[in-house]
Every structure is written in C-alpha cells, then in structure tokens.
Design a protein around this motif. Structure first.
Motif, PDB file in Angstrom:
ATOM      1  N   ALA A 339       1.317  -3.908   4.303  1.00 40.07           N
ATOM      2  CA  ALA A 339       0.845  -4.786   3.240  1.00 40.07           C
ATOM      3  C   ALA A 339       0.068  -4.009   2.181  1.00 40.07           C
ATOM      4  O   ALA A 339       0.228  -4.260   0.979  1.00 40.07           O
ATOM      5  CB  ALA A 339      -0.023  -5.896   3.825  1.00 40.07           C
ATOM      6  N   GLY A 340      -0.775  -3.067   2.598  1.00 37.11           N
ATOM      7  CA  GLY A 340      -1.568  -2.301   1.646  1.00 37.11           C
ATOM      8  C   GLY A 340      -0.708  -1.470   0.709  1.00 37.11           C
ATOM      9  O   GLY A 340      -0.913  -1.483  -0.517  1.00 37.11           O
ATOM     10  N   ARG A 341       0.258  -0.762   1.262  1.00 32.81           N
ATOM     11  CA  ARG A 341       1.121   0.073   0.421  1.00 32.81           C
ATOM     12  C   ARG A 341       2.035  -0.782  -0.456  1.00 32.81           C
ATOM     13  O   ARG A 341       2.287  -0.457  -1.620  1.00 32.81           O
ATOM     14  CB  ARG A 341       1.917   1.032   1.294  1.00 32.81           C
ATOM     15  N   LEU A 342       2.539  -1.879   0.117  1.00 29.34           N
ATOM     16  CA  LEU A 342       3.386  -2.779  -0.657  1.00 29.34           C
ATOM     17  C   LEU A 342       2.600  -3.389  -1.814  1.00 29.34           C
ATOM     18  O   LEU A 342       3.112  -3.508  -2.930  1.00 29.34           O
ATOM     19  CB  LEU A 342       3.924  -3.885   0.260  1.00 29.34           C
ATOM     20  N   GLY A 343       1.354  -3.759  -1.545  1.00 28.36           N
ATOM     21  CA  GLY A 343       0.532  -4.379  -2.578  1.00 28.36           C
ATOM     22  C   GLY A 343       0.369  -3.503  -3.792  1.00 28.36           C
ATOM     23  O   GLY A 343       0.537  -3.959  -4.941  1.00 28.36           O
ATOM     24  N   GLU A 344       0.032  -2.252  -3.576  1.00 31.63           N
ATOM     25  CA  GLU A 344      -0.157  -1.335  -4.703  1.00 31.63           C
ATOM     26  C   GLU A 344       1.138  -1.163  -5.492  1.00 31.63           C
ATOM     27  O   GLU A 344       1.145  -1.193  -6.726  1.00 31.63           O
ATOM     28  CB  GLU A 344      -0.642   0.020  -4.200  1.00 31.63           C
ATOM     29  N   ARG A 345       2.255  -1.030  -4.782  1.00 31.90           N
ATOM     30  CA  ARG A 345       3.535  -0.777  -5.454  1.00 31.90           C
ATOM     31  C   ARG A 345       4.022  -1.998  -6.228  1.00 31.90           C
ATOM     32  O   ARG A 345       4.465  -1.885  -7.377  1.00 31.90           O
ATOM     33  CB  ARG A 345       4.577  -0.346  -4.418  1.00 31.90           C
ATOM     34  N   VAL A 346       3.930  -3.169  -5.617  1.00 27.57           N
ATOM     35  CA  VAL A 346       4.407  -4.377  -6.287  1.00 27.57           C
ATOM     36  C   VAL A 346       3.551  -4.685  -7.513  1.00 27.57           C
ATOM     37  O   VAL A 346       4.073  -5.055  -8.568  1.00 27.57           O
ATOM     38  CB  VAL A 346       4.421  -5.565  -5.308  1.00 27.57           C
ATOM     39  N   ALA A 347       2.235  -4.549  -7.391  1.00 25.69           N
ATOM     40  CA  ALA A 347       1.364  -4.789  -8.549  1.00 25.69           C
ATOM     41  C   ALA A 347       1.698  -3.828  -9.686  1.00 25.69           C
ATOM     42  O   ALA A 347       1.709  -4.215 -10.865  1.00 25.69           O
ATOM     43  CB  ALA A 347      -0.097  -4.640  -8.140  1.00 25.69           C
ATOM     44  N   SER A 348       1.990  -2.581  -9.348  1.00 23.78           N
ATOM     45  CA  SER A 348       2.351  -1.604 -10.367  1.00 23.78           C
ATOM     46  C   SER A 348       3.665  -1.976 -11.054  1.00 23.78           C
ATOM     47  O   SER A 348       3.793  -1.884 -12.285  1.00 23.78           O
ATOM     48  CB  SER A 348       2.472  -0.210  -9.729  1.00 23.78           C
ATOM     49  N   GLU A 349       4.644  -2.431 -10.268  1.00 20.82           N
ATOM     50  CA  GLU A 349       5.929  -2.825 -10.845  1.00 20.82           C
ATOM     51  C   GLU A 349       5.784  -4.069 -11.729  1.00 20.82           C
ATOM     52  O   GLU A 349       6.411  -4.170 -12.786  1.00 20.82           O
ATOM     53  CB  GLU A 349       6.936  -3.092  -9.728  1.00 20.82           C
TER      54      GLU A 349
END
Length: 408
Positions: A339-349
């Motif tokens: 969830a932590g890694r996905l969160g950063e990536r999705v917010a960036s996209e």
C-alpha cells in the motif's frame, strides 16, 4: 466491472465503487451497518474536521479539536468496543474516510492516537490510571501518542536507550525520543523504554515531557512531529507493559497502526483517482477530451485496478483477523509495504494527469497528496523492514521441490 463502451463516461466515480466494497465489511455492535457508519464519519469530517486543515497546514500544528470531534461523537468508543481487536471494520472505514477527505497530517495524527496509542491502553492497561487514560483518549479529551524512535534507534526497537529505573515508590523515566507524532500536541505519551528486566511501555503525562524541537517534515505538515525530552517520575500504575513485555505489547499495537495507515492510503488514492478521472473527462487537448486518448485511459484503468485489488486484500485480511483466522504479522507487513509504495506511485501518476496545474499547490491538491503519502513508506515501519518481516515468513517445501525438480 464490465465497460459497455470504450469511454469511461458510464463508469461510477472511483470513490463510489470503492465505497461499495467497504459496505461488505463486517461491523460489530448495534450501531448500524457499514454504509450508515461511513455516512456519519463523512458528515463529521466535512462539518468539523476538514475546516481545520488549512490552518493546520499553514501553522504546522496538529489541531486537538480533530480528536475532540471524533471522540465527542462516540466514534472512538465504537471503534474500541467488542473483543480483543475492538471493531476492525469501523477502524478501516474511519481511516479510509480520513484519507478520502485529504486530511493529510490531521488524519495520520488521529490515526496514531486511535490505532497506535489507544490499543496499548485497551489491551494492556490494567490499572485505574491506564483505564482513566484510555477513557480520556476515547472521549477525545486527551491526545495520545507513542514515543519509540531515538537518535540512533529506528526499526531496531530492542536497542532503545530511554531508561526506566526504580525511584522510591515509583519509577523515573529519562530519555529523548526523536520522531514523535503528534508529539508536540500530546497530553499523554506512551514511552518505550529500557528497564533492568527488559523493555517496558510507560504512560507519561504532559508535564513530564518537553518539546525539544518541532520537526519540519516534507509532507503531513499538520501532524506536528517533534523531538521530545522525557524526564518524569511515574507511579507503578503508569507501567502499561511491564519490563520484559514492552516489545511484544508494542508490536501488537503496530498491527493496528499498519492496517490503519494502509486504509488511509486507500482512501487518499480514491480522492486522487476520482479527481484524475474527472479531469481526463473535462480537459480537452487537440479537440477532444483527454480520456479519448488511449494511453491516458489505459494508464488510469491500470491504476484503478491495482488500488482495487490492494483494497480487497486489506478488507480480506481485516475480515479474517476479526473472525479469528490465523492472520500473521507477515500478512499485515506485506499489505503495508504494498500500500505504501502503491500510494506514492499512484499519487504521482494522478499529478501527472493534471500536467503543470497538478504541481501547483494553490490550484489542485495533487501535489500535497503526493508529498503527504511519501511518509507512508517510512512511518509505522519502513518498506525494507516490512519486506524483511515478510521474507522471514517465506518457507519452502522440500517434498514439492524434490517431486518437481529433483525427480530425475
């Protein structure tokens, strides 16, 4: 979900789809179903908590009014009513809604109060002093936090240097804690310290704590993370987890904190994805909406799919834990890391979908959501620590290996 046509126009908003998933969570007690609970939380956040966000961000101060709002509405009591784990369904829905409202540091601060500090008092506090502290925390009249990390101690909590020594009829607690959230606003601090017989957790009132420095974090600016100096005399009743049992108590509390962080990430991503999906429909380039461009449309679909699957994993884990199934610390660590890694990536996209305006904090919330989510890969246990926990739980199967690899 089946699309009737190529465009995304017929698809419900992302947040609505995921709220429907949340309705499947099992809630205990007699306070109503998941949809009703979510509606109450959402209304309270909209009316009493979200208006606190601008000042909290500007002043870098955690508003204790947020804790008071949830507590006075009875939501904290509902969360910690029931069995050993309280009501985990309410925990997830409350955390998700704070994320979906974009509360940033306020949401994480409330979460640390509710899911890191209060579990220690709920599960291990046996004295009248601890029970009184729990009631103050549940009612929202006191802000609670946990102090663990030190200058040279991060993930290795067994190496804490804060001392707990016998002092007359009670104990003396001394030490400096490095990253405490929301430390500068807390009335009650649960301190991990070292006694002669091993680590312990001790409850320290505000008058035994000094704020050495308010730390300037990149994101979560309303969280009020601070460095604290602790020098207090406490009675026997203030020892929540006795010497030798401090780490096991703390690790039990970390389980709830990690699940709550994961749920807040999912809620925040609902907000980011819904804003992005709407922008792709409304913004026109080269004579047509951005959503008509296949590359953008499929990127959005990919992100929504990953978030939906991760949310289902979180919901499934919480449902199993609530039912008494053998959920392990490895399972929860894995969810938090993903969830932590996905969160950063999705917010960036999602920021990228907005182009230049996505990077401007005075035009869209995407930049703030992006920098806020970055800390979720650190707080509550770093990615590396979470994956190390997962790795320790991975086992092979000698018989299967021999059957499929060494059979020749």
């Amino acid at each position: 979900m089946t699309l009737s046509r190529a465009h995304v126009e017929d698809v419900p908003p992302v947040a609505s789809v995921h709220a429907g998933l949340g309705a499947r969570l099992s809630l205990g007690g007699a306070a109503g179903d998941a949809a009703e609970f979510r509606d109450r939380v959402r209304a309270l956040i909209r009316e009493r908590v979200a208006p606190l966000l601008p000042d909290a961000e500007d002043a870098r101060r955690f508003p204790r009014e947020a804790v008071a709002a949830f507590g006075s509405a009875g939501l904290f009591h509902e969360r910690w009513t029931g069995g050993r784990h309280g009501d985990l369904g309410r925990s997830v829905l409350l955390s998700e809604e704070m994320g979906r409202a974009g509360l940033g540091g306020i949401g994480i601060g409330v979460g640390l109060h509710l899911e890191a500090a209060l579990p220690l008092l709920y599960r291990f506090g046996r004295t009248d002093l601890a029970k009184d502290a729990l009631e103050r925390g549940l009612s929202g009249t006191a802000v609670c936090c946990v102090a663990t990390s030190e200058k040279d101690v991060g993930s290795d909590l067994s190496a804490v240097g804060a001392e707990l020594r016998r002092d007359g009829t009670g104990w003396r607690v001394r030490g400096t804690k490095w990253f405490v959230s929301p430390g500068a606003a807390a009335d009650l601090v649960l301190v991990l310290c070292r006694a002669e017989d091993g680590p312990a957790v001790v409850l320290v009132e505000r008058d035994g704590v000094e704020v050495v420095k308010r730390l300037r974090t990149a994101g979560m600016r309303g969280l009020e993370t601070a460095r604290l100096s602790i020098d207090a005399h406490v009675p026997d009743e203030a020892v929540v987890a006795r010497p030798g049992h401090g780490l096991s108590a703390l690790l039990a509390g970390l389980m709830y904190e990690r699940l709550a962080i994961s749920a807040q990430i999912m809620g925040t991503l609902d907000l980011a994805l819904t804003l992005a999906a709407t922008h792709l429909r409304r913004r026109r380039q080269f004579g047509r909406p951005l959503v008509d461009h296949q590359a953008l449309r499929l990127r959005l679909a990919d992100l929504v799919s990953e978030v939906t699957i991760t949310r289902r994993g979180l919901y499934g884990t919480v449902t199993e834990l609530d039912a008494g199934a053998p959920v392990t610390v490895c399972d929860i660590a894995g969810i938090k890391a993903v969830a932590g890694r996905l969160g950063e990536r999705v917010a960036s996209e999602c920021l990228q979908f907005f182009g230049g305006s996505g990077y401007l904090e005075d035009e869209t919330p995407l930049a703030r959501l992006w920098r806020d989510l970055r800390v979720c890969r650190i707080g509550g246990g770093t990615d590396e620590m979470m994956l190390e926990i997962v790795a320790r739980g991975v086992r092979g199967d000698a018989r299967l290996y021999e059957e499929w690899v060494e059979r020749g």
